[in-house]
Scaffold this active site. Structure first.
Site, PDB file in Angstrom:
ATOM      1  N   ASP A  74     -11.760  -5.866  -2.811  1.00  0.00           N
ATOM      2  CA  ASP A  74     -12.456  -7.099  -2.771  1.00  0.00           C
ATOM      3  C   ASP A  74     -13.899  -6.981  -2.190  1.00  0.00           C
ATOM      4  O   ASP A  74     -14.137  -5.769  -1.434  1.00  0.00           O
ATOM      5  CB  ASP A  74     -11.799  -8.263  -2.070  1.00  0.00           C
ATOM      6  CG  ASP A  74     -11.774  -7.867  -0.619  1.00  0.00           C
ATOM      7  OD1 ASP A  74     -12.443  -8.234   0.411  1.00  0.00           O
ATOM      8  OD2 ASP A  74     -10.509  -7.365  -0.366  1.00  0.00           O
TER       9      ASP A  74
ATOM     10  N   GLU B 194       0.950  -1.331  -0.036  1.00  0.00           N
ATOM     11  CA  GLU B 194      -0.036   0.065  -0.106  1.00  0.00           C
ATOM     12  C   GLU B 194       0.974   1.340   0.125  1.00  0.00           C
ATOM     13  O   GLU B 194       0.596   2.476  -0.400  1.00  0.00           O
ATOM     14  CB  GLU B 194      -0.900   0.112   1.461  1.00  0.00           C
ATOM     15  CG  GLU B 194      -1.868  -1.017   1.093  1.00  0.00           C
ATOM     16  CD  GLU B 194      -2.501  -1.324   2.740  1.00  0.00           C
ATOM     17  OE1 GLU B 194      -3.844  -1.673   2.540  1.00  0.00           O
ATOM     18  OE2 GLU B 194      -1.898  -1.284   3.855  1.00  0.00           O
TER      19      GLU B 194
HETATM   20  N1  ADE Z   1      -8.554  -5.728   3.575  1.00  0.00           N
HETATM   21  C1  ADE Z   1      -8.884  -5.600   2.160  1.00  0.00           C
HETATM   22  N2  ADE Z   1      -9.887  -6.687   2.149  1.00  0.00           N
HETATM   23  C2  ADE Z   1     -10.184  -6.989   3.258  1.00  0.00           C
HETATM   24  C3  ADE Z   1     -11.075  -7.976   3.883  1.00  0.00           C
HETATM   25  N3  ADE Z   1     -11.954  -8.764   2.978  1.00  0.00           N
HETATM   26  N4  ADE Z   1     -11.318  -8.161   5.318  1.00  0.00           N
HETATM   27  C4  ADE Z   1     -10.356  -7.382   6.216  1.00  0.00           C
HETATM   28  N5  ADE Z   1      -9.396  -6.660   5.554  1.00  0.00           N
HETATM   29  C5  ADE Z   1      -9.151  -6.502   4.475  1.00  0.00           C
END
Ligand code: ADE
Length: 245
Positions: free
Chosen positions: A215, A12
């Site tokens: 996601d 990041e």
């Molecule tokens: N960071 C990026 N995606 C995530 C997720 N699904 N759960 C926790 N932290 C995250």
């Protein structure tokens, strides 16, 4: 005025480091604190490492040792809001620790502080919102255009709302729905925001949390996260640069 800039992971932070001029690196407890300037603005930037403890600890060092006047966290998250899509950006109005659980009738509330929603600073969050909106609307570099094509991001949008943080990667419909049902106006989930926000809140330092959706916190989350994470710093470097224009 010195801004503390935080990311949780090297991916990041990535190319954001190239934007820091007059760099000076101090290593403390396995973390690199990089002092310098971004577009003329004094900053101290660090990778906190993953999870709430690591994030709170790094934030405390930025506040106590580097005397930062404001904090901005930028990283990726799982999308939870109804219209929040992969590639979109969330600016937190507040953060909730979704794994804080005192009893069946009392969860999320932080004892003594007596709040469950840790507020982010309005003025600073507004600045971050503008910086993120400019990223979404503005011209994209070749790298960003190629990345968008590779992850099928077309017109990313900026949202504001609650960020749910906990020491868990969320990757199931069951947990995703639980978070949506139990946290009003929740937009995304991640693992650090509430820790940074709480440390900043207790110290009286303005704080903003920026999250890019990698996601959808569902059964496909791991695959989507893996595809997205390596290019996450394309977002953080562009947004943070815009912030200090
Ligand atoms: N960071 C990026 N995606 C995530 C997720 N699904 N759960 C926790 N932290 C995250």
């Amino acid at each position: 005025m010195v801004y503390g800039i935080l990311c949780a992971m090297d991916e990041e932070f990535g190319i954001l480091e190239n934007e820091i001029a007059e760099k000076e690196v101090t290593e403390i407890y396995s973390r690199r604190f990089i002092s310098g300037k971004i577009n003329g603005q004094r900053v101290v930037a660090a990778v906190s490492r993953i999870g709430k403890v690591a994030a709170a600890f790094t934030t405390a060092v930025l506040i106590e040792k580097f005397k930062v006047d404001a904090l901005v966290f930028c990283g990726i998250a799982g999308g939870l809001g109804d219209n929040v899509k992969i590639g979109d950006i969330v600016i937190g109005t507040g953060c909730v620790q979704h794994d804080f659980y005192l009893s069946d009738s009392d969860f999320f509330r932080i004892p003594l502080l007596n709040i469950s929603n840790i507020p982010c600073d309005k003025a600073l969050s507004e600045k971050c919102l503008n910086a993120a909106a400019e990223f979404c609307k503005g011209e994209k570099t070749k790298e960003i255009t190629e990345f968008f094509a590779s992850v099928n991001v077309k017109e990313p949008k900026v949202h504001t709302g609650i960020i749910a943080s906990g020491d868990q990667f969320i990757s199931s419909d069951q947990k995703r729905l639980w978070l949506k049902e139990n946290i009003e106006n929740v937009m995304c989930c991640e693992m650090e925001g509430a820790a940074v926000a709480q440390a900043a809140f207790e110290a009286g330092v303005p704080c903003a949390i920026i999250r890019v959706i990698s996601d959808s916190a569902d059964g496909d989350a791991e695959v989507s996260f893996d595809k997205f994470v390596s290019a996450a710093s394309l977002y953080s470097s562009a947004i943070i640069k815009n912030l200090f224009k």
